[in-house]
Structure formats: structure tokens, C-alpha cells
Scaffold this active site. Structure first.
Site, PDB file in Angstrom:
ATOM      1  N   PRO A 180      -3.212  -2.100  -0.850  1.00 18.33           N
ATOM      2  CG  PRO A 180      -1.984  -1.831   1.100  1.00 18.33           C
ATOM      3  CD  PRO A 180      -3.168  -2.531   0.546  1.00 18.33           C
ATOM      4  N   GLY A 181      -0.689  -1.479  -3.305  1.00 20.72           N
ATOM      5  CA  GLY A 181       0.056  -2.105  -4.387  1.00 20.72           C
ATOM      6  C   GLY A 181      -0.813  -2.629  -5.516  1.00 20.72           C
ATOM      7  N   GLY A 225      -1.976  -0.711  -7.758  1.00 22.57           N
ATOM      8  CA  GLY A 225      -1.755   0.167  -8.912  1.00 22.57           C
ATOM      9  C   GLY A 225      -2.595   1.433  -8.913  1.00 22.57           C
ATOM     10  CE  LYS A 226      -5.233   2.160  -3.481  1.00 25.22           C
ATOM     11  NZ  LYS A 226      -4.417   0.974  -3.239  1.00 25.22           N
ATOM     12  CB  THR A 227      -0.291   5.754  -6.526  1.00 30.11           C
ATOM     13  OG1 THR A 227      -0.812   5.346  -5.294  1.00 30.11           O
ATOM     14  CG2 THR A 227       0.234   7.150  -6.450  1.00 30.11           C
ATOM     15  CB  SER A 250     -18.242 -10.683   6.917  1.00 30.65           C
ATOM     16  OG  SER A 250     -16.874 -10.864   7.088  1.00 30.65           O
ATOM     17  CE  LYS A 305     -14.538 -11.012   3.484  1.00 27.83           C
ATOM     18  NZ  LYS A 305     -15.866 -10.867   4.089  1.00 27.83           N
TER      19      LYS A 305
HETATM   20  P1  ADP Z   1      -1.225   1.617  -4.691  1.00 29.44           P
HETATM   21  O1  ADP Z   1      -1.260   3.043  -4.981  1.00 29.44           O
HETATM   22  O2  ADP Z   1      -2.472   0.897  -5.056  1.00 29.44           O
HETATM   23  O3  ADP Z   1      -0.777   1.266  -3.319  1.00 29.44           O
HETATM   24  P2  ADP Z   1       0.943   1.613  -6.549  1.00 29.44           P
HETATM   25  O4  ADP Z   1       0.312   2.383  -7.610  1.00 29.44           O
HETATM   26  O5  ADP Z   1       1.926   2.260  -5.660  1.00 29.44           O
HETATM   27  O6  ADP Z   1      -0.166   0.935  -5.646  1.00 29.44           O
HETATM   28  O7  ADP Z   1       1.566   0.325  -7.213  1.00 29.44           O
HETATM   29  C1  ADP Z   1       2.691  -0.335  -6.720  1.00 29.44           C
HETATM   30  C2  ADP Z   1       3.580  -0.806  -7.853  1.00 29.44           C
HETATM   31  O8  ADP Z   1       2.974  -1.835  -8.577  1.00 29.44           O
HETATM   32  C3  ADP Z   1       3.861   0.280  -8.842  1.00 29.44           C
HETATM   33  O9  ADP Z   1       5.212   0.195  -9.214  1.00 29.44           O
HETATM   34  C4  ADP Z   1       2.980  -0.048 -10.014  1.00 29.44           C
HETATM   35  O10 ADP Z   1       3.525   0.396 -11.204  1.00 29.44           O
HETATM   36  C5  ADP Z   1       2.906  -1.539  -9.950  1.00 29.44           C
HETATM   37  N1  ADP Z   1       1.632  -2.036 -10.470  1.00 29.44           N
HETATM   38  C6  ADP Z   1       0.486  -2.164  -9.791  1.00 29.44           C
HETATM   39  N2  ADP Z   1      -0.491  -2.647 -10.584  1.00 29.44           N
HETATM   40  C7  ADP Z   1       0.050  -2.838 -11.786  1.00 29.44           C
HETATM   41  C8  ADP Z   1      -0.442  -3.314 -13.038  1.00 29.44           C
HETATM   42  N3  ADP Z   1      -1.696  -3.720 -13.183  1.00 29.44           N
HETATM   43  N4  ADP Z   1       0.385  -3.360 -14.065  1.00 29.44           N
HETATM   44  C9  ADP Z   1       1.663  -2.981 -13.931  1.00 29.44           C
HETATM   45  N5  ADP Z   1       2.212  -2.515 -12.794  1.00 29.44           N
HETATM   46  C10 ADP Z   1       1.418  -2.455 -11.733  1.00 29.44           C
END
Ligand code: ADP
Length: 803
Positions: free
Chosen positions: A345-346, A348-350, A709, A752
Site C-alpha cells: 500500500p502507498g 503509488g499504484k492508484t 521462505s 526484504k
Molecule cells: P497505492 O494505490 O499503491 O496504495 P496510492 O497511489 O494511494 O498508493 O499512493 C499514496 C500516496 O502516495 C498518494 O498521495 C501518492 O500520490 C503518493 N505517492 C506514492 N508514490 C509516489 C511517488 N513515487 N511520487 C510521488 N507521490 C507518490
């Protein structure tokens, strides 16, 4: 003399017979000319001319002459007298030859009687016809008649009389009687039409009842339409739907269904539950965009720039996305292949999905699938179901307002299965390019074309995604960020965003690089940056209070200073101090122009705990204590990577073993392999396993799939336990083991290793076969660690100093 056979007309002298010109020509076998002398024969039945015989005619006919050949195509024959047909001959060419003689006439009518009767009949007819719409017209004709014979002949075609009955009138020699018969025929006709008119009007009433409603409705519709044109802002719902259905560009099936539902809505009285449902349906389908969007060529350089601007790092991901866009350009496709972004999570996928939409100049819509267990959530409920709704896919499309959005399907790995069907298989249909151009949501019940939608799925791990679904997608991994990545992301993206959201400017708040690093190291524990973003938000929120207090104080001081009009500097300072106490805590809309901004707030490390309202996170760090039987492993968790300690202990007993910790069951097989391997490698100590009970504790956290693992860690821990030799706590390892002692590959290596470097590990043993994955590991991490690829257990035991 022209012979004309006539059927079903009353033939009497002193009347006008109207024939069409071509009818005349057909019957008489010649063109009509004025003054042609004719004999009209009264036919017994309707017959083709060629079938007529001498016997086809009644024995009395009527003589006459062509009085007029009307330019409109009528021939008017004026009848004059009656004749006996003495001899009738039919020629081979079907012409008729006649020998006739005058009939005897009994002229028994007194002078004026006929005229009187005629006037009376006319009056009666007028009276009868008055009630009818056509009466006016008919009365005009009436004035053209001069005798009862003329009236009777003109009407005779409608008389309910047989040809023989009509002939009976002609056959009557007595003028008096003939007049009576003619009169009777007309009066009878009048009565009959009166009755039928009555019957017709009764029937009409019934019809009226039936059709009144629909007629009124039609009329209302027309009026409504006019009103709508006058007041477009007040266009009624029904009319609005009508227009929308027309304009939406729906396919034929959808249009038919929508019109059907609209028809039902029109029938509904106001406010019924059914009406609400129908309304919602129409609102939904007409709210969808049914029109195909034009494919737009994408400027790759510009797209690259957009992706680069919005996200730091993620080089490989961005590269892969650009490739996809290039392929879409070349193939002139709007959908492209389905991408699956996998990562913690977090990471940047979404949000990168959002950037892709921006780069493609297309609408973005996110559909969350986490926790979806019903097929209906994807494909909608049937409308028969109370509270039926469209599925999430169609709902997303409606929200996007276009037919080709970039649709992010979030958390496809969290789809569940329930007794209400399998959402994954419904999703398969959505994503299958073979069938998704006619995707039918149950609620809509008509197909919608999903083939232009660019689907991007996200997941934390691929383990729980059903194989068929996974096969449709191209996996792109988001490996998580190193501390320095996170720093850059925080500096460039997260912090500016947080500050802007809280209304703070750079002049007002200073957050040093060190502070950001402390927050990353001590207040977050994740592969992504979601937690970091939250921390920065909290920090800015706390700072906002301070900033606004300062601004408030400054504003009050400025106000007082200007009121005192150039008061002494010391007095102004005192006022500012006094004002500080009263500060309202609100940032004034605009600081007074003549005022120098107050000093910025500088965040200090010692204030962090209070400002973030959180304790620093205690990471699992390298163990201080050394003890045989404890070895550090590396695990892959939903939040990225973590280190873990596998602890083993012998207690007095009889060879049983216990595994505790969340992954107890998953680990049992690994434990058995480890025990067998250790027994075979340390044959002298094998009896220890019979004389003692073995307890192995594996801390929780890892995803079940990652359980095996820990095999190498477990084996090393047991070897350490039986040999009494300790493994350095700065060493960590990951890898599955086979019974032959071969170390086999694992997943999630980058995460890891990042976790290992974070935790202060110095040496990491990884499976030899995972060496290729090191390309994915950031340099910064590799620099910090000594990474030792190993092929079998023996190598590990040697390098850890056990053997
Ligand atoms: P995921 O969908 O992977 O759980 P999100 O897309 O919700 O993650 O990302 C969470 C936050 O982190 C968002 O506000 C996003 O803009 C920011 N973020 C994540 N990766 C990056 C990146 N490489 N550069 C800038 N902002 C990022």
C-alpha cells in the site's frame, strides 16, 4: 343504340344515372358521347360480361340518353322510359343485341301529388340529417334533386334491398304505386340509417371511454411539448428523458428498453415505488455516455513528462507505461492490455493510474473492489430485486461521463467469494476483450461496450488473484521505496501537497531535511508512503495552529499600530504582545500589506512527538543479545518487508514439537524438513530431538504464501540450537529449503532487502536463483548490505560459523 347492363342500381324513368367514364366505356364498349341513346338493363346478379347469358337480365329495362360527359370523368345518363326486352341476343364478342317494345304505363297520379310528396320527403330528410356533420353537405345535394325518383336512384346503392326488390319498383306499371314504393324505400333507408347511427353512437361512447384517456394524454403531451419549448428550464422529467434517449446515442437494444421503461413511467401515477424505480433506471441509462470517443494520438514525450512530474522514481513502471502507450498509438487502440500493478500500500499504484489518465487526456475513475463478495456488485442486480442497483463497473462509467475512461480497479486481490456468485468470474467478463464489447449489467439489461476502457488493476499481492484473472493481466511490480526515495517523495510531492492543503506557505513553516528523515525512520514502517503522507499531514496541521497564532498576533498588532497612528515602537511591541493572548486562531484573509511577515516556525526534532501526536515506532532491530537457536529471517508482509526472529528452544520431553505464532500451520512442513535436515547433518546430536520437546516460535506478520521462505532461517536456527553455536544478529536470511538441503528461490526480494537495511542488518543470505532479482534492488540498499547468494544449507551453516 348502346346497351348497358347495370347491377344493384335502382332503374326508373326520369332520373339521373351517374357512371364513371371508363365504367361506361367498359360496359357500353365505346366512348361516351352526348346524346348517345342507351338502354339500361337491370342485371339479376353481379356477373362478368363474358359470363352473361340471355337470362341474366330482368325482362324490363330503361331507355335514356347521355346528357352530359363531365370533364371530371363522369357520364350522366338521363332515363326516359321503360321498355320490354322482347329479344335478347349475346354475340360471340359478348356484345348484347336487343329487340325492345314500349311498356304499358298506368298514369294514375293526380296533378301536383308527386310534387307534394317530393317536398315532404325533402323536408323529412333535412330534419334527419341536421344532427350529422355530413348533413350540411348532403343537404346541398338535396337541392339539386327535382323528384323522388332522382333521390331514390341516387341513394339506391345504399338501400338494404336485393336486386329483385329494386326491380320490383321498375316493374310496377302504376305511377302511383311506383311513387309509393320509391318513397317507402327512401323512408326505410332513413330509418335504418337512424338506427345504425344510434348503434354507432352508442359504440362510440364506449370507444370514447376507452380512448378518452389516451387522447387526453396525447393532448397533454402536445401541450407539454409546447410549454417545454417556451420554458426550456422547466422541461418535465418525461420530456427530458425523451430528449436524452434521443440524444444519448444508445444502441438500438438500449433505446428500445429505455423507451419501454419510459412508456411504463408515463402510465404510472405520481409517486409510486414503481415510478421511482423506473425514474432511477432512466436517469442511469440516459446519464451514461453511449457515444464512442475518437482515438487520440498521444504525444509520448508529453506523456513521459506528465508521469515524471507527478511521481518520483518508479523508473521501470513509467517505462512500461510509456511502452504501453506507444503500442496503443501504433495499434490505434484505446484500451491496450490490462495492467496489474502489484505492490505494498502507498507505493503509488492508484495515483499513477490517475497520472496515466492525465497523460492520455482521458477521464479517470477508480472502482474499489476490496471486500466485494457478490457477483451483483460487479454486474448489478436484476431490476426485479427491490433496491436493485447497477454494478460498480457501470456505476464507475457513469461517474466518468465518458465511454473510454481510464478505470482503476483497486484491490483485485481482495475479491471474495460468497454464495451469491463469484465476482472474479464476472470481472473476467468485464476484462475479456472478446466479450466486453457487449457487457450486460443485470440492472441495465442491455449491452454496453467496454472495449474502449483502459483497465488498470491494483493488488498488494498476486497470491489471492484467481489464475484465469491473473492470466489476463500484465503484472507490473511496485517494489516499495527506500528511505532516500521516500525522502525525495516527501520533499518534492508530499510535503508541498500537505502544506498547500493546510494553507501554509514556505515562508511560514520550515521543515528541514533531517526532520523529514527522522519522520521516515522513526515514525513510519512501510514500503509505501501512505503512512508518511499521514504524518506530514498531521505535522502541517499542528503547525497550522502555530502559524495562525503568530499571524493573528501580528494582525492585531498592525491594527493597533495603525490606530495609534505612528505610536512609539515600544508601544507597538507591547500591543503585539498583548494581542498574542487574544489571537483567535484564525488566519486573516490577507495580512496587512505594510506588515513584515512574522518569523517562520521551525520544526524541531524534540517537538516531533508532540506535533505528530505519536510515539516513535520501535522497529525490529538487530538483536543485542546473542543466544543459540535464534536466527534473523526476512519476511514479506502486506506492508512490504520486515525482519523477523525465529526462536527455537529445547525443553525436557519426549520428541514432540510445537510451532507457535500466526503462521504455525503453514510452517509445520518447513519445521519437519528443517528437523530432518539438521538430524542428518548433525547425526551425533540427533538424539536431542528424541529426548526433548522442540518449541519453535515464528512471529506473526508475514503473508501465508511467504511462510516457506523462512525454511532456511528455521534450519539455521535449529542447527544453531543443536550445535550450541550462535549466529551473528547482524546476519539475516531468506529462502526455502528442500529435503536435499537445496536453497530454493523466494518472492519479494527487494522489499526484504530494504527491510534488512532499514533494520541495520549487515549480511544477508539469499537463494542463488534469486540473484537476477538484485537488479530490482536499489543501489543504495545494495551498498549497505553484504549480499551472499547461497545454493544449499551447508553453505549457509558454514558462512554463519555453525559448521
Ligand atoms: P497505492 O494505490 O499503491 O496504495 P496510492 O497511489 O494511494 O498508493 O499512493 C499514496 C500516496 O502516495 C498518494 O498521495 C501518492 O500520490 C503518493 N505517492 C506514492 N508514490 C509516489 C511517488 N513515487 N511520487 C510521488 N507521490 C507518490
Amino acid at each position: 343504340m348502346v346497351v348497358i347492363p347495370i347491377y344493384n342500381l335502382l332503374l326508373v324513368p326520369d332520373a339521373n344515372i351517374y357512371l364513371k367514364a371508363d365504367q361506361y366505356r367498359h360496359l357500353a364498349r365505346r366512348y361516351a358521347e352526348v346524346n348517345d341513346r342507351v338502354v339500361l338493363l337491370s342485371c339479376k346478379k353481379e356477373q362478368h360480361r363474358k359470363d352473361m347469358t340471355e337470362d341474366s337480365f330482368f325482362p324490363i329495362g330503361v331507355t335514356g340518353f347521355v346528357n352530359e360527359v363531365n370533364p371530371e370523368g363522369y357520364v350522366v345518363i338521363r332515363t326516359t322510359g321503360r321498355v320490354n326486352l322482347d329479344i335478347v341476343g349475346i354475340n360471340p364478342d359478348h356484345t348484347i343485341e336487343l329487340t325492345v317494345s314500349r311498356c304499358e304505363e298506368i298514369e294514375d297520379l293526380e296533378e301536383g301529388v308527386e310534387q307534394a310528396h317530393f317536398e315532404r320527403l325533402k323536408a323529412n330528410l333535412k330534419e334527419n340529417w341536421e344532427g350529422f356533420e355530413w348533413g350540411q353537405q348532403a343537404m346541398g345535394y338535396l337541392e339539386q334533386f327535382h323528384s323522388i325518383s332522382e333521390i331514390a336512384v341516387a341513394m339506391s346503392i345504399w338501400f338494404k334491398m336485393s336486386a329483385a326488390e329494386k326491380y320490383d319498383i321498375l316493374a310496377q306499371d302504376s305511377h302511383k304505386k311506383r311513387l309509393e314504393m320509391l318513397e317507402k324505400a327512401v323512408y326505410e333507408f332513413m330509418e335504418v340509417s337512424k338506427v345504425t347511427t344510434k348503434a354507432a353512437s352508442a359504440q362510440q361512447e364506449d370507444y370514447q371511454k376507452i380512448y378518452k384517456e389516451s387522447a387526453i394524454k396525447k393532448q397533454m403531451e402536445l401541450l407539454q411539448r409546447e410549454l417545454d419549448e417556451m420554458h426550456p428550464e422547466k422541461v418535465s422529467d418525461i420530456r427530458k428523458f425523451e430528449l436524452k434517449i434521443e440524444e444519448s446515442g444508445m444502441n438500438e437494444t438500449a433505446k428500445t428498453e429505455a423507451l419501454k421503461v419510459l412508456g411504463r413511467l408515463k402510465q404510472e401515477t405520481n409517486g409510486g415505488t414503481e415510478a421511482g424505480m423506473l425514474y432511477d433506471y432512466l436517469d442511469f441509462v440516459t446519464g451514461l455516455n453511449w457515444k464512442k470517443e475518437q482515438m487520440q494520438e498521444i504525444d509520448l514525450e508529453e506523456a513521459e513528462k506528465v508521469l515524471e512530474e507527478d511521481h518520483f522514481g518508479l523508473k521501470k513502471v513509467k517505462q512500461r507505461i510509456i511502452q504501453q502507450i506507444a503500442v496503443m498509438n501504433l495499434k490505434k487502440e484505446q484500451a491496450g492490455s490490462i495492467l496489474l500493478f502489484v505492490g505494498a500500500p502507498g507505493t503509488g499504484k492508484t495515483s499513477i493510474g490517475q497520472s496515466i489518465a492525465k497523460a492520455l487526456h482521458r477521464k479517470y475513475v477508480r472502482v474499489s473492489l476490496g471486500g466485494v463478495r457478490d457477483e451483483a456488485d460487479i454486474r448489478g442486480h436484476r431490476r426485479t430485486y427491490i433496491g436493485a442497483m447497477p454494478g460498480r463497473i457501470m456505476d464507475g462509467i457513469k461517474k466518468s461521463g465518458v465511454s473510454n475512461p481510464v478505470m482503476v480497479l483497486d484491490e483485485v486481490d481482495k475479491l471474495g467469494v460468497s454464495y451469491n456468485g463469484d465476482p472474479a468470474s464476472a470481472l473476467l467478463e468485464v476484462l475479456d476483450p472478446e466479450q466486453n464489447n457487449t457487457f450486460t449489467d443485470h440492472y441495465m439489461n442491455v449491452p454496453y461496450d467496454l472495449s474502449d476502457i483502459m483497465f488498470i488493476c491494483t493488488a498488494n499481492s498476486v497470491d489471492t488473484i484467481p489464475e484465469p484473472l491473473l492470466n489476463r493481466m500484465e503484472v507490473i511490480r511496485f517494489n516499495g521505496y527506500t528511505a532516500s526515495d521516500k525522502f525525495q517523495i516527501a520533499r518534492r510531492h508530499l510535503l508541498p501537497k500537505s502544506m498547500k492543503a493546510m494553507g501554509i506557505t514556505e515562508e511560514q513553516l520550515v521543515i528541514s531535511d533531517d526532520i523529514i528523515r527522522v519522520i521516515i525512520d522513526n515514525y513510519t514502517m512501510e514500503s509505501g508512503v501512505r503512512g508518511l503522507r499521514k504524518r506530514l499531514d498531521t505535522l502541517c496541521r499542528s503547525a497550522a495552529v502555530e502559524v495562525s497564532k503568530k499571524l493573528g498576533a501580528a494582525a492585531v498588532s498592525a491594527a493597533k499600530a495603525s490606530a495609534a497612528n505612528a505610536a512609539a515602537a515600544s508601544a507597538a511591541k507591547a500591543a503585539a504582545e498583548a494581542g498574542a493572548g487574544e489571537a483567535s486562531g484564525q488566519i486573516p484573509a490577507q495580512a496587512p500589506a505594510q506588515l513584515q511577515g512574522p518569523e517562520p516556525i521551525v520544526v524541531k526534532e524534540e517537538n516531533l512527538r508532540e506535533m505528530l501526536d505519536a510515539k516513535p515506532i520501535r522497529h525490529d532491530h538487530v538483536l543485542a543479545e546473542k543466544k543459540p537457536g535464534i536466527v534473523t529471517g526476512l519476511a514479506w508482509t502486506a506492508a512490504g518487508g520486515e525482519i523477523l526472529f525465529i526462536e527455537t528452544l529445547f525443553t525436557k520431553g519426549s520428541g514432540k514439537f510445537t510451532v507457535t505464532g500466526q503462521l504455525g500451520d503453514v510452517m509445520k512442513e518447513s519445521v519437519q524438513i528443517a528437523v530432518s535436515l539438521v538430524k542428518s547433518m548433525f547425526p551425533d546430536q540427533a538424539s536431542l530431538f528424541e529426548e526433548n520437546d522442540l518449541h519453535i516460535h515464528v512471529p506473526e506478520g508475514a503473508v501465508p504464501k511467504d511462510g516457506p521462505s523462512a525454511g532456511i532461517t528455521m534450519t539455521t536456527a535449529l542447527a544453531s540450537l543443536v550445535s550450541g553455536k550462535m549466529v551473528a544478529p547482524t546476519m539475516a536470511m531468506t529462502g526455502e529449503v528442500s529435503l536435499r538441503g537445496v536453497v530454493t528461490p523466494i518472492g519479494g526480494l527487494p522489499e526484504k532487502l530494504m527491510a534488512a537495511s532499514r533494520a541495520g542488518i549487515q549480511t544477508v543470505f539469499i537463494p542463488k536463483e534469486n540473484e537476477d532479482d538484485l537488479d530490482e534492488v536499489p543501489e543504495e540498499v545494495k551498498e549497505k548490505l553484504t549480499i551472499v547468494p547461497v545454493g544449499d544449507v551447508k553453505e549457509v551453516l558454514e558462512k554463519t560459523g555453525i559448521l
